[in-house]
Design an enzyme around this catalytic site. Structure first.
Site, PDB file in Angstrom:
ATOM      1  CD  GLN A 177      -6.764  -4.889   3.947  1.00 12.16           C
ATOM      2  OE1 GLN A 177      -7.668  -5.608   4.217  1.00 12.16           O
ATOM      3  NE2 GLN A 177      -6.848  -3.534   3.876  1.00 12.16           N
ATOM      4  CG  ASP A 222       0.411  -2.882   6.308  1.00 13.38           C
ATOM      5  OD1 ASP A 222      -0.428  -2.956   6.779  1.00 13.38           O
ATOM      6  OD2 ASP A 222       0.304  -2.141   4.975  1.00 13.38           O
ATOM      7  CG  HIS A 245      -2.012   0.968   1.278  1.00  8.87           C
ATOM      8  ND1 HIS A 245      -1.697   2.203   1.797  1.00  8.87           N
ATOM      9  CD2 HIS A 245      -3.224   0.900   1.447  1.00  8.87           C
ATOM     10  CE1 HIS A 245      -2.762   2.952   1.801  1.00  8.87           C
ATOM     11  NE2 HIS A 245      -3.711   2.010   1.731  1.00  8.87           N
ATOM     12  CE  LYS A 251      -7.642  -1.133   5.547  1.00  6.33           C
ATOM     13  NZ  LYS A 251      -7.601   0.393   5.553  1.00  6.33           N
ATOM     14  CB  CYS A 285      -3.817   3.248  -1.498  1.00  8.54           C
ATOM     15  SG  CYS A 285      -4.920   4.755  -1.082  1.00  8.54           S
TER      16      CYS A 285
END
Lengths: 144, 413
Positions: free
Chosen positions: B209, B206, B129, B232, B370
């Site tokens: 998700q 990261d 991202h 999220k 993104c």
């Protein structure tokens, strides 16, 4: 050539047959877009791109006598439908009339709600670009 | 709408906990498939926000009065809940941020600026991202370090052999996502971490998700930094965490200065507070942090394994349905995926698909998500992305597939 206001009324009447149904309205818009002749590849260049649209939109303008002739294209079907409406309203009009026009058909149809903020901003950017062209022609005509 | 009851989870009952799902959009029942952008909030999270503001709103940590104490305890309870959620060793390793973007920026600015030298290398993947690209570009430019990118395969997976070749003594930081937001690919981060550690690099994951879908154990993974966004994982927007190993966080200078992060201030010198407060300058986002705890409880009560089983079923159903349409091409076909499916439709722009689905009450995301470099590697400007959550049903997927098929029929002629 009908006046801008008359063409706007025609458009509003056509869309009113769809009873405000969002899906039908969008399909109709895309159908109108399909009828707009595609711009030749050579005209689909960066200097003709309208800045401020999420989709790609190309707009060209030329003078025929004291009238302004517009041609346009887009890489997305809905936006092409939108720009086709602007071409229909403004192409063939005198620069002064284009500059003086305050379009109301989007609101009257409710299209501004259907297409969302981003496309509404894009629509405003296209209108602004057309007015820039009109201003340029007006200046050119005055100079002759 | 009739829902299939998952073998373990009662999806209809779960749906009833989400007020936002029970509405019509453009005259049709809302079908929310934009969960990778942000997922919806159960009533308990919304209620937690309301009870905080109506019951014990107060500034935390230094207050001596009862409300301040209650607010402080609730805020710190969420820290403990997040510690347990990712199995960190101590609460000192959990820093509240605004979310993953701020967490990555914090590490890039604080760790990166302190430890990167000219000629050092930072490795990211082609699946990242923008929030896991740009902060590294910024610090690399400042420090004259080099940013290297692991290529990805046709199915949208990290090319591990290529990664091995990129690693060297110059590698100082590796930053990759646990799962891709655009394609859904679950990356083999345990292997990536251990490979990076062999050359002495630190690894930032990261986890935006992953948080709502995958089990996360930062100790088992041996992750150095792990980033999560609350919104999220069914929690409020505007908060999230940075996990960092204590020994690394201790070596890092503060990212922002202000209140909360200090021990003593004179005009001559300031001494900084202990972890984790050293990195939490200013009044934090107390209400959203407090409510995040309810999101953690929600996930824990359902069980991540049960959530994953249901979502895997949805993903498979969507892949089967979309693949049955001749003009649809799936983008991102790894075997290991969270419930995200990107696709393109031959001859129809993704914006048009998205807008036409919206007219049918179906929310999907369109564009580059993104991840412009990733889209470019597929030769695409963007995709349509449908991403599923535990409250989605197979019937909803069928409605979407039917909608797309109608759009293709109407426009593709």
């Amino acid at each position: 050539m009908n006046s801008i206001a008359t063409i706007e009324n025609e458009i509003v009447n056509e869309f009113s047959l769809l009873d405000g149904d969002q899906e039908m309205t969008l399909y109709y818009l895309m159908e109108l877009g399909q009828k707009l002749p595609a711009l030749p590849e050579a005209a689909r260049k960066e200097e003709n791109e309208v800045k401020g649209c999420q989709s790609k939109v190309w707009l060209t303008a030329r003078a025929e006598g004291n009238k302004m002739i517009l041609e346009a294209d887009s890489n997305t079907a809905i936006t092409k439908g939108l720009v086709s409406l602007l071409v229909r309203v403004f192409s063939g009009q005198a620069p002064d009339d284009v500059l003086a026009a305050e379009l109301t058909f989007m609101k009257r149809i409710g299209l501004d709600r259907f297409i969302g903020t981003q496309r509404s901003n894009g629509f405003a950017a296209m209108t602004k670009q057309i007015k820039f062209y009109a201003l340029a022609f007006k200046t050119q005509l005055a100079g002759i | 709408m009739v829902s299939v009851v998952s073998p373990v989870l009662d999806i209809e009952e779960i749906r009833s906990q989400f007020p936002v799902l029970h509405q019509k959009v453009n005259g049709q029942p809302l079908i929310y498939f934009d969960n990778a952008a942000t997922n919806q909030k159960p009533k308990r999270v919304i209620d937690a926000l309301t009870s905080y503001y109506s019951g014990y709103n107060a500034n935390i940590h230094r207050g001596i009065h009862t409300l301040a104490e209650k607010a402080t305890r609730a805020y710190e309870d969420t820290r403990e809940a997040m510690r347990s959620f990712i199995n960190a060793r101590s609460v000192e390793e959990i820093i509240f941020t605004r979310g993953v973007t701020e967490s990555i920026n914090l590490v890039a600015a604080s760790y990166g600026r302190t430890f990167l030298k000219a000629g050092d290398e930072v490795i990211i993947s082609g699946l990242e991202h923008h929030s896991n690209i740009v902060p590294w570009q910024m610090v690399c430019e400042e420090k004259q370090a080099n940013l290297k990118v692991i290529p990805i395969t046709e199915s949208g997976e990290i090319d591990i052999e290529a990664f091995q070749k990129l690693l060297s003594g110059n590698t100082k930081i590796v930053a990759v996502n646990h799962a891709s937001n655009s394609l859904g690919t679950i990356n083999p981060i345990a292997s990536i971490i251990s490979m990076a550690h062999q050359v002495g690099a630190v690894v930032l994951v990261d986890g935006a998700q992953a948080a709502a879908h995958l089990e996360i154990d930062v100790q088992a993974l041996d992750a150095d930094f792990y980033c999560i966004s609350s919104h999220k994982m069914f929690g409020p927007t505007g908060t999230g965490i940075l996990f960092g190993k204590k020994e690394l966080l201790e070596q890092m200078p503060p990212y922002m200065g202000g209140g909360e992060m200090i021990k003593d201030v004179t005009f001559a010198k300031t001494t900084y507070n202990n972890l984790p407060y050293k990195f939490e300058a200013g009044t934090p986002n107390i209400a959203d942090v407090v409510a995040l705890r309810e999101a953690v409880n929600f996930i824990k009560e359902l069980g991540k394994e049960n959530i994953a089983t249901h979502e895997d079923g949805l993903l498979k159903h969507a892949q089967d349905g979309l693949s049955s349409l001749a003009k649809v091409k799936l983008i991102g076909t790894s075997e290991q995926k969270v419930s995200v499916q990107s696709f393109v439709v031959d001859g129809i722009h993704h914006f048009d698909i998205g807008q036409m689905l919206d007219a049918r009450g179906i929310a999907v995301r369109t564009g580059h998500h993104c991840t412009q470099p990733l889209m470019e590697s597929f030769g695409l400007e963007g995709t349509v992305r449908a991403s599923f959550s535990v409250y989605n049903t197979r019937e909803e997927i069928e409605v979407m597939v039917e909608g797309i098929s109608k759009i293709i029929w109407k426009l593709g002629r």
